[in-house]
Enzyme design. Sequence first.
Site, mmCIF file in Angstrom:
data_model
loop_
_atom_site.group_PDB
_atom_site.id
_atom_site.type_symbol
_atom_site.label_atom_id
_atom_site.label_comp_id
_atom_site.label_asym_id
_atom_site.label_seq_id
_atom_site.Cartn_x
_atom_site.Cartn_y
_atom_site.Cartn_z
ATOM 1 N N PRO A 97 0.840 -1.214 0.000
ATOM 2 C CA PRO A 97 0.000 0.000 0.000
ATOM 3 C C PRO A 97 0.866 1.252 0.000
ATOM 4 C CG PRO A 97 -0.206 -1.213 2.099
ATOM 5 C CD PRO A 97 0.587 -2.065 1.168
ATOM 6 N N ARG A 98 0.537 2.167 -0.893
ATOM 7 C CA ARG A 98 1.313 3.389 -1.066
ATOM 8 C C ARG A 98 0.435 4.607 -0.868
ATOM 9 N NH1 ARG A 98 2.924 4.220 -6.493
ATOM 10 N NH2 ARG A 98 2.128 2.133 -6.904
ATOM 11 N N HIS A 197 9.648 -13.215 1.923
ATOM 12 C CA HIS A 197 10.847 -13.378 1.100
ATOM 13 C C HIS A 197 11.976 -13.741 2.052
ATOM 14 C CE1 HIS A 197 8.468 -11.354 -1.895
ATOM 15 N NE2 HIS A 197 9.440 -11.346 -2.772
ATOM 16 N N GLU A 200 17.013 -14.457 -0.199
ATOM 17 C CA GLU A 200 16.993 -14.090 -1.619
ATOM 18 C C GLU A 200 18.403 -13.731 -2.076
ATOM 19 O OE1 GLU A 200 14.265 -10.883 -2.050
ATOM 20 O OE2 GLU A 200 14.136 -11.081 -4.225
HETATM 21 P P1 5GP Z 1 3.976 -3.510 -5.554
HETATM 22 O O1 5GP Z 1 4.115 -3.953 -4.124
HETATM 23 O O2 5GP Z 1 4.259 -2.055 -5.715
HETATM 24 O O3 5GP Z 1 2.666 -3.914 -6.152
HETATM 25 O O4 5GP Z 1 5.067 -4.334 -6.400
HETATM 26 C C1 5GP Z 1 6.414 -3.953 -6.512
HETATM 27 C C2 5GP Z 1 7.142 -4.160 -5.206
HETATM 28 O O5 5GP Z 1 7.214 -5.566 -4.901
HETATM 29 C C3 5GP Z 1 8.611 -3.752 -5.231
HETATM 30 O O6 5GP Z 1 8.758 -2.374 -4.951
HETATM 31 C C4 5GP Z 1 9.236 -4.625 -4.161
HETATM 32 O O7 5GP Z 1 9.015 -4.087 -2.878
HETATM 33 C C5 5GP Z 1 8.439 -5.905 -4.286
HETATM 34 N N1 5GP Z 1 9.116 -6.893 -5.148
HETATM 35 C C6 5GP Z 1 8.824 -7.215 -6.420
HETATM 36 N N2 5GP Z 1 9.641 -8.170 -6.881
HETATM 37 C C7 5GP Z 1 10.472 -8.475 -5.877
HETATM 38 C C8 5GP Z 1 11.543 -9.409 -5.747
HETATM 39 O O8 5GP Z 1 11.914 -10.156 -6.660
HETATM 40 N N3 5GP Z 1 12.171 -9.427 -4.542
HETATM 41 C C9 5GP Z 1 11.803 -8.632 -3.497
HETATM 42 N N4 5GP Z 1 12.461 -8.756 -2.351
HETATM 43 N N5 5GP Z 1 10.799 -7.754 -3.601
HETATM 44 C C10 5GP Z 1 10.140 -7.666 -4.780
#
Ligand code: 5GP
Length: 342
Positions: A97-98, A197, A200
Amino acid sequence: DLFYRQIPKVELHAHLNGSVSFATMEKLIARKPHLNIESSRTAIHSGQRRSLAECFQVFKVIHQLVDSEEDILMVAKAVIEEFAADGVKYLELRSTPREETKTGLSKRRYIETILEAIHQCKQEGVDIDVRFLVAVDRRNGPEVAMETVKLAEDFMLSSDGVVVGLDLSGDPTVGHGKDLLPALQRARNCGLKLALHMCEVPSQKEESELLLDLPPDRIGHGTFLHPEVGGSDSLVDKVRKLNIPLELCLTSNIKGQTVPSYDKHHFQYWYERQHPCVLCTDDKGVFCTDLSQEYHLAASTFGLSQEAVWSLSQQAIHCSFAPEALKQKLEQRWAELRPHTL
Ligand code: 5GP
């Protein structure tokens, strides 16, 4: 191949803003010409590789393009429809959430808008069940994490079962999981499922030991858990003893360069040990893939028979956070949709 596209699938690890397709991205770019963003900056095409740090830069660009209620509704609906078109029958979508002062978007409204998109897709008869995980970006620290957990808790109680859990994601090189434990514990205690996560990157052994004591209900990536890549027997033993499913995203790990090549992916390690593994896309837009392609890649890389691929997709039902009744409904659908050729 047709087989991978036709079989019903379960997607459990999909970040909303990473899942925005090229076509939707073009629409967003056209809506915001003043940002002067080229579509080449929002995706990593075939053959290209990026460092993980560069991947996180890509999300920043996408976040500039998706910053209003209208944008979120559009991308969420499009992403759900695209997963459905790829044969995904059950989707757990996650998003951070932003708050966006420029457009007046609040975190609460952010989540409500995604729930509205899920609702509209259902009303329109899109053939997919969708649940939502509220994401914590570790970069934002313990206070924001706690605030996000409280928000998730509210929505768990008011969303008719659509909000089922909490995700922990964001740049793994920033912050320490230890500081987030109180928030994660609270989430766990109030009944939110935890998809975290973990490992990683290679430097997270100590953090992962702590997180495993929660314990999480599912692990995202877990790339460096096993001793062959610098993890440890103790980590592997815990994960195996607790039988915590792994969400594995092949193309994401290759393009983000945490795994050197498809054949070296840790899917092999865990699959051989008959540990529950769920193939997922992570960010189908950014990494230019879809779930059928990920199934196909796993099958061709590791020599999986169609029967084995079918079992993977079926077992994923039981790794989901869906309530028991929905799992049974999905089992039923899988039985109906089982190809006669198997
Ligand atoms: P949102 O949460 O804005 O819908 O999707 C993008 C966000 O998901 C990124 O800013 C990051 O916080 C998280 N995210 C997406 N892919 C990855 C990943 O491969 N690894 C990690 N640790 N976070 C990810």
